[in-house]
Motif scaffolding. Structure first.
Motif, short mmCIF file in Angstrom:
data_model
loop_
_atom_site.label_atom_id
_atom_site.label_comp_id
_atom_site.label_asym_id
_atom_site.label_seq_id
_atom_site.Cartn_x
_atom_site.Cartn_y
_atom_site.Cartn_z
N ALA A 224 19.12 -44.10 6.56
CA ALA A 224 17.99 -43.58 5.71
C ALA A 224 16.98 -44.44 5.41
O ALA A 224 15.85 -44.17 5.10
CB ALA A 224 18.35 -43.09 4.40
N SER A 225 17.27 -45.98 5.56
CA SER A 225 16.27 -46.90 5.07
C SER A 225 15.10 -47.08 6.09
O SER A 225 15.05 -46.55 7.26
CB SER A 225 16.93 -48.29 5.15
N ALA A 226 13.97 -47.45 5.46
CA ALA A 226 12.90 -47.98 6.28
C ALA A 226 12.94 -49.27 7.00
O ALA A 226 12.12 -49.40 7.91
CB ALA A 226 11.55 -47.88 5.29
N GLY A 227 13.82 -50.05 6.61
CA GLY A 227 13.94 -51.14 7.62
C GLY A 227 13.02 -52.37 7.30
O GLY A 227 12.75 -52.91 8.33
N ILE A 228 12.46 -52.52 6.36
CA ILE A 228 11.46 -53.75 6.17
C ILE A 228 12.20 -55.00 6.19
O ILE A 228 13.05 -55.13 5.44
CB ILE A 228 10.48 -53.40 4.93
N ILE A 229 11.87 -56.12 6.96
CA ILE A 229 12.21 -57.19 6.96
C ILE A 229 11.19 -58.24 6.62
O ILE A 229 10.42 -58.60 7.34
CB ILE A 229 12.99 -57.77 8.26
N CYS A 230 10.80 -58.57 5.19
CA CYS A 230 9.79 -59.56 4.80
C CYS A 230 10.06 -60.12 3.43
O CYS A 230 9.64 -59.70 2.21
CB CYS A 230 8.52 -58.71 4.69
N LYS B 218 21.16 -52.61 26.28
CA LYS B 218 19.92 -52.22 27.16
C LYS B 218 19.49 -50.90 26.16
O LYS B 218 18.96 -50.12 26.41
CB LYS B 218 20.41 -51.42 28.56
N GLN B 219 19.54 -51.12 24.89
CA GLN B 219 19.22 -50.04 23.87
C GLN B 219 18.26 -50.68 23.11
O GLN B 219 18.27 -52.04 22.60
CB GLN B 219 20.33 -49.51 22.98
N SER B 220 17.12 -49.95 22.54
CA SER B 220 16.15 -50.61 21.85
C SER B 220 16.70 -50.21 20.31
O SER B 220 17.26 -49.15 20.06
CB SER B 220 14.80 -49.67 21.83
N THR B 221 16.32 -51.34 19.50
CA THR B 221 16.65 -51.12 18.00
C THR B 221 15.29 -50.88 17.17
O THR B 221 15.22 -50.76 16.01
CB THR B 221 17.42 -52.40 17.40
N ASP B 222 13.98 -50.69 18.06
CA ASP B 222 12.80 -50.62 17.44
C ASP B 222 12.51 -51.74 16.37
O ASP B 222 11.74 -51.60 15.38
CB ASP B 222 12.79 -49.26 16.52
N ILE C 174 12.67 -52.39 11.30
CA ILE C 174 13.66 -52.04 12.26
C ILE C 174 13.98 -50.72 11.92
O ILE C 174 14.06 -50.38 10.51
CB ILE C 174 14.82 -53.16 12.47
N SER C 175 14.43 -49.86 12.82
CA SER C 175 15.15 -48.67 12.63
C SER C 175 16.68 -49.03 12.30
O SER C 175 17.21 -49.50 13.22
CB SER C 175 14.98 -47.67 13.79
N GLY C 176 17.19 -48.59 11.16
CA GLY C 176 18.70 -48.73 10.77
C GLY C 176 19.48 -47.90 11.60
O GLY C 176 20.58 -48.12 12.05
N ARG C 177 19.02 -46.61 12.18
CA ARG C 177 19.89 -45.72 12.75
C ARG C 177 20.04 -46.26 14.25
O ARG C 177 21.00 -46.32 14.96
CB ARG C 177 19.18 -44.38 12.80
N SER C 178 18.73 -46.89 14.83
CA SER C 178 18.76 -47.43 16.16
C SER C 178 19.49 -48.71 16.38
O SER C 178 20.22 -48.81 17.29
CB SER C 178 17.48 -47.50 16.60
N VAL D 189 5.71 -47.80 6.34
CA VAL D 189 6.09 -48.11 7.77
C VAL D 189 5.74 -47.10 8.73
O VAL D 189 5.75 -46.04 8.48
CB VAL D 189 7.61 -48.48 8.03
N GLU D 190 5.22 -47.71 9.70
CA GLU D 190 5.00 -46.75 10.90
C GLU D 190 6.20 -46.25 11.71
O GLU D 190 7.11 -47.05 12.18
CB GLU D 190 3.91 -47.17 11.96
N THR D 191 6.48 -45.04 11.96
CA THR D 191 7.74 -44.62 12.82
C THR D 191 7.23 -44.10 14.20
O THR D 191 8.15 -43.99 15.06
CB THR D 191 8.32 -43.45 11.86
N ASP D 192 5.97 -43.62 14.37
CA ASP D 192 5.38 -43.22 15.57
C ASP D 192 3.90 -43.25 15.60
O ASP D 192 3.21 -43.53 14.57
CB ASP D 192 6.00 -41.97 16.15
N LEU D 193 3.06 -42.67 16.49
CA LEU D 193 1.90 -42.72 16.49
C LEU D 193 1.41 -41.76 15.47
O LEU D 193 1.76 -40.52 15.57
CB LEU D 193 1.19 -42.20 17.98
N ASN D 194 0.65 -42.24 14.31
CA ASN D 194 -0.03 -41.57 13.40
C ASN D 194 1.14 -40.79 12.62
O ASN D 194 1.06 -39.92 11.70
CB ASN D 194 -0.86 -40.28 13.98
N GLN D 195 2.30 -41.30 12.65
CA GLN D 195 3.42 -41.05 11.84
C GLN D 195 4.04 -41.97 11.03
O GLN D 195 4.09 -43.41 11.65
CB GLN D 195 4.60 -40.52 12.46
N TYR D 196 4.25 -42.00 9.68
CA TYR D 196 4.65 -42.80 8.79
C TYR D 196 5.76 -42.47 7.97
O TYR D 196 5.95 -41.20 7.61
CB TYR D 196 3.47 -43.37 7.86
N ALA D 197 6.57 -43.37 7.31
CA ALA D 197 7.63 -43.17 6.38
C ALA D 197 6.87 -43.86 4.94
O ALA D 197 6.67 -45.18 5.21
CB ALA D 197 8.77 -43.38 6.55
#
Length: 345
Positions: free
Chosen positions: A41-47, A81-85, A151-155, A235-243
């Motif tokens: 469920a996390s937004a995955g901010i690393i800062c 070979k998998q993206s973690t975003d 980063i995407s926690g789920r990915s 955080v941006e999740t896709d084009l024009n999409q945010y959480a």
């Protein structure tokens, strides 16, 4: 080769399993896929460098986590070979006025010498804010931290699971009692830890995020993480999409039903930060974040003879991978970078 059984497949358990399996140990992960898992469920901010927390043990952990991330992700993605975003797209930190902006700039930039991976730190003009993030308000003074990312926690969990299996580990989607496990038991059950053990004491918070879509022309590049006023972030999740999140509620309940009040509150906050666009709510995500004493993660054996990792709280995705590296080294009799005794209080 040693045998390890890990109970709990969130970021802590999955990362420990990955690092142990990569070192040729016999590893089995049991995870019952509880709804409300904090990692997913996390937004995955690393800062971590922008935090004002003064707990040195916590800061050592999260900064080592951020330092480890690029190499960790590079190796994991190459193997699976998998993206973690994972993105190092920088962070825009907003402040109430120019006085607080200046104090924050001085505080954050003073950490550069010890953490060169945080990159450039500078104050932004209104024009620079709009260039980096066209949708974002330019009402608030800002500081930019180049090394911030997300980063995407789920990915990430999906990639870790794939890597664990690749290295010969097993991932079993069911529950199991610790006293029926083989080898060394590593208990990483997060908010649900109290079902079997009361040591360490684990409490949890409900954290809710609103996922939304906005009208308007999409930026031509990925936008930075936004650290808003107080605990708010975007955080941006896709084009024009945010959480946007997050709300915090101390609770003993395990319900993950979204709150209409919190959705309305977060929608209002989104309007505050995206004042010139129309906002369309998509869905709410709810995570149960585990906390231990002083909000410092617990890492170590307990009086029950079980190795426990818990209480990663809101920075679980920042420190989870490096905890996996360090615990695997410790349990393999190798030297660690961090002193894990600091976290076995």
């Amino acid at each position: 080769m040693s045998t390890f059984t890990i109970i709990g497949g969130g970021i802590a358990g999955a990362s420990i399993a990955y690092h142990l399996a990569k070192s040729n140990h016999d590893v089995t992960v049991y995870d019952r896929s509880d709804a409300g898992q904090a990692t997913a469920a996390s937004a995955g901010i690393i800062c971590p460098w922008i935090s004002q927390r003064r707990n040195k043990k916590w800061y050592s952990l999260v900064t080592e986590g951020a330092r480890y991330y690029p190499d960790f992700i590079r190796e994991l993605e190459a193997k699976t070979k998998q993206s973690t975003d994972f993105r190092r797209n920088g962070a825009i930190c907003l402040f109430k006025d120019k006085h607080i902006q200046q104090l924050a700039y001085e505080r954050i930039s003073a950490k550069q010498e010890g953490s060169p991976e945080m990159g450039e730190v500078r104050k932004l003009t209104k024009e620079e804010v709009k260039k980096m993030h066209p949708h974002l308000t330019d009402y608030y003074p800002a500081v930019y931290v180049e090394g911030g990312g997300q980063i995407s926690g789920r990915s990430l969990l999906n990639a870790l699971k794939e890597a664990i299996i690749y290295y010969g580990g097993k991932w079993i989607n069911q529950t199991i009692a610790p006293d029926s496990c083989e080898g060394t038991v590593i208990y990483t059950a997060g908010a649900w830890s109290g079902e079997y053990y009361s040591n360490p004491d684990v409490r949890h918070q409900r954290a809710e995020l609103l996922h939304l879509k906005i009208d308007g022309k999409a930026p031509m590049k990925q936008t930075p993480v936004v650290m808003g006023l107080g605990p708010m972030y975007i955080v941006e999740t896709d084009l024009n999409q945010y959480a946007i999140g997050t709300t915090h509620e101390d609770t003993e309940d395990f319900s993950i039903t979204p709150s209409i009040e919190n959705q309305d509150y977060l929608h209002g906050e989104a309007q505050r930060y995206f004042p010139d666009t129309e906002i369309h709510d998509q869905f709410m995500s709810v995570g149960l974040r585990p906390f231990t004493r002083d909000s410092l993660p617990y890492i170590g054996y307990t009086k029950d003879g079980v190795f426990v990792v818990n209480g990663l709280g809101s920075t679980g995705l920042t420190c989870g991978p490096v905890i996996g590296r360090e615990v695997a080294a410790y349990l393999s009799g190798k030297e660690t970078v961090l002193n894990l005794n600091d976290y076995a209080y």
